[in-house]
Design a protein around this motif. Structure first.
Motif, short mmCIF file in Angstrom:
data_model
loop_
_atom_site.label_atom_id
_atom_site.label_comp_id
_atom_site.label_asym_id
_atom_site.label_seq_id
_atom_site.Cartn_x
_atom_site.Cartn_y
_atom_site.Cartn_z
N SER A 26 0.83 -1.20 0.00
CA SER A 26 0.00 0.00 0.00
C SER A 26 0.87 1.25 0.00
N LEU A 27 0.25 2.39 -0.30
CA LEU A 27 0.95 3.66 -0.43
C LEU A 27 2.10 3.54 -1.45
N PRO A 28 1.78 3.32 -2.71
CA PRO A 28 2.81 3.13 -3.73
C PRO A 28 3.74 4.34 -3.91
N ALA A 29 3.34 5.50 -3.41
CA ALA A 29 4.22 6.67 -3.49
C ALA A 29 5.51 6.45 -2.69
N LEU A 30 5.50 5.46 -1.80
CA LEU A 30 6.69 5.18 -0.98
C LEU A 30 7.62 4.16 -1.62
N THR A 31 7.27 3.64 -2.78
CA THR A 31 8.04 2.54 -3.37
C THR A 31 9.50 2.87 -3.55
N ASP A 32 9.82 4.03 -4.09
CA ASP A 32 11.22 4.38 -4.34
C ASP A 32 12.01 4.48 -3.04
N THR A 33 11.42 5.08 -2.01
CA THR A 33 12.12 5.18 -0.73
C THR A 33 12.28 3.81 -0.10
N ARG A 34 11.26 2.98 -0.20
CA ARG A 34 11.36 1.60 0.31
C ARG A 34 12.50 0.86 -0.38
N ARG A 35 12.62 1.03 -1.68
CA ARG A 35 13.68 0.34 -2.43
C ARG A 35 15.06 0.84 -1.99
N SER A 107 -9.07 -2.88 7.34
CA SER A 107 -9.38 -1.64 6.63
C SER A 107 -8.96 -0.41 7.41
N ARG A 108 -8.68 -0.57 8.72
CA ARG A 108 -8.38 0.58 9.58
C ARG A 108 -6.95 0.61 10.09
N LEU A 109 -6.31 -0.54 10.23
CA LEU A 109 -5.00 -0.60 10.88
C LEU A 109 -3.85 -0.39 9.90
N TRP A 110 -2.90 0.43 10.34
CA TRP A 110 -1.65 0.67 9.61
C TRP A 110 -0.51 0.53 10.60
N ILE A 111 0.64 0.10 10.12
CA ILE A 111 1.78 -0.16 11.00
C ILE A 111 3.00 0.60 10.49
N GLY A 112 3.60 1.39 11.39
CA GLY A 112 4.83 2.10 11.05
C GLY A 112 5.97 1.12 10.87
N SER A 113 6.96 1.51 10.07
CA SER A 113 8.09 0.62 9.82
C SER A 113 9.31 1.43 9.40
N ALA A 114 10.45 1.12 10.02
CA ALA A 114 11.69 1.78 9.61
C ALA A 114 12.11 1.35 8.22
N LEU A 115 11.68 0.17 7.80
CA LEU A 115 12.04 -0.36 6.47
C LEU A 115 11.04 0.04 5.40
N PHE A 116 9.74 0.02 5.74
CA PHE A 116 8.70 0.24 4.73
C PHE A 116 7.93 1.54 4.90
N TYR A 128 12.25 -9.21 9.11
CA TYR A 128 13.38 -8.30 8.94
C TYR A 128 13.75 -7.71 10.29
N ARG A 129 14.88 -7.03 10.33
CA ARG A 129 15.29 -6.32 11.55
C ARG A 129 15.82 -4.95 11.16
N LEU A 130 15.14 -3.90 11.60
CA LEU A 130 15.60 -2.53 11.38
C LEU A 130 14.78 -1.63 12.28
N SER A 144 15.59 11.38 8.25
CA SER A 144 15.85 12.27 7.12
C SER A 144 15.45 11.63 5.80
N VAL A 145 15.50 10.30 5.75
CA VAL A 145 15.13 9.58 4.52
C VAL A 145 13.61 9.52 4.38
N TRP A 146 12.93 9.20 5.48
CA TRP A 146 11.50 8.92 5.41
C TRP A 146 10.60 10.14 5.50
N LYS A 147 10.98 11.15 6.27
CA LYS A 147 10.05 12.22 6.59
C LYS A 147 9.44 12.89 5.35
N PRO A 148 10.23 13.28 4.36
CA PRO A 148 9.60 13.96 3.21
C PRO A 148 8.59 13.08 2.47
N SER A 149 8.95 11.82 2.21
CA SER A 149 8.05 10.97 1.43
C SER A 149 6.86 10.50 2.23
N LEU A 150 7.05 10.21 3.52
CA LEU A 150 5.94 9.74 4.35
C LEU A 150 4.88 10.82 4.55
#
Length: 249
Positions: A26-35, A107-116, A128-130, A144-150
């Motif tokens: 989900s949230l395909p706008a994050l794909t590049d940062t996830r990669r 439909s309601r739950l989302w989980i934060g992730s340092a990786l995703f 995974y471990r991160l 610094s990596v995640w804040k703009p895209s998230l």
């Protein structure tokens, strides 16, 4: 309504899903940062396992976590909601969901992730471990990596009621504008209040379960408070974007 949870350091191993496909999340706008983040993590664990252990803060008993990260692209996946374990997820008790409550929860739950970044409950992910505070080689802080895209990716949630139960470190990875945060305090017989991490995780899991599985449609704070209080939770409405959950020791 969207309910954002912290991930957990502990995770289930294995799974029956196909290997990780970032495009399926989900949230395909994050794909590049996830990669970018996944690539840096895998490269570190493949090229320098000992350095990876130090970077990830792993002792001898957790050395296998580096191997899991090195095999990130080929490991089997499982839905995010069943991948994470620990105190919060024990209280959420997703294994007891009926078909109907699981549908509402997913439909309601989302989980934060340092990786995703952020994951929908049903997104398929590998073990995974991160952690949010980790600095991967060549990337600097994950904040610094995640804040703009998230923050950009969740701007589409502006009209939704978002309850952010993430811990501070994961909130900082990508604040969601307008989200309602919940502070959990334990009130003692002398009326003093303290934040106890273990209790906080447990009660956030219980609150998330009550809200995620409710038949009620919650589009504002008063509706949420009615559902939470009927479920036995004590919530104080401190401000437009802050609630306090009061628990007993």
């Amino acid at each position: 309504m969207r309910i954002l949870l912290s991930p957990s350091e502990t995770k289930s191993v294995g799974g029956s899903g196909s290997p990780l496909d970032l495009a399926a999340l989900s949230l395909p706008a994050l794909t590049d940062t996830r990669r970018t983040v996944a690539g840096a993590l895998v490269a570190m664990c493949v090229d320098d396992p000992d350095g990876a252990r130090a970077t990830l803060g792993l002792g001898d008993s957790l050395a296998a976590e580096v191997t899991h990260d090195a095999h990130l692209w080929s490991s089997p996946t499982a839905p995010a909601l069943s991948r994470y374990t620990g105190v919060l997820y024990d209280a959420l008790d997703q294994s007891s969901f009926t078909r109907a409550t699981r549908s509402r929860a997913e439909s309601r739950l989302w989980i934060g992730s340092a990786l995703f970044g952020l994951l929908a409950a049903g997104d398929p992910i590998p073990h995974y471990r991160l952690s949010a505070g980790t600095r991967l080689p060549g990337l600097g802080t994950l904040r610094s990596v995640w804040k703009p895209s998230l923050t950009a990716a969740t701007s589409e949630w502006a009209d939704d009621l978002v309850i952010d139960l993430r811990s501070g470190g994961y909130q900082q990875l990508g604040p969601v504008p307008g989200a309602v945060t919940v502070d959990v305090v334990t009130q003692y017989p002398d009326s003093t209040r303290k934040v106890v991490s273990h209790f906080s995780k447990h009660h956030k899991g219980l609150l998330a379960r009550s809200l995620a599985t409710s038949r009620a449609e919650m589009t504002d704070i008063p509706a949420l408070l009615r559902v939470a209080r009927r479920a036995g939770h004590t919530l104080e409405h401190d401000s437009a974007t802050t609630l306090t959950m009061v628990t007993l020791p």
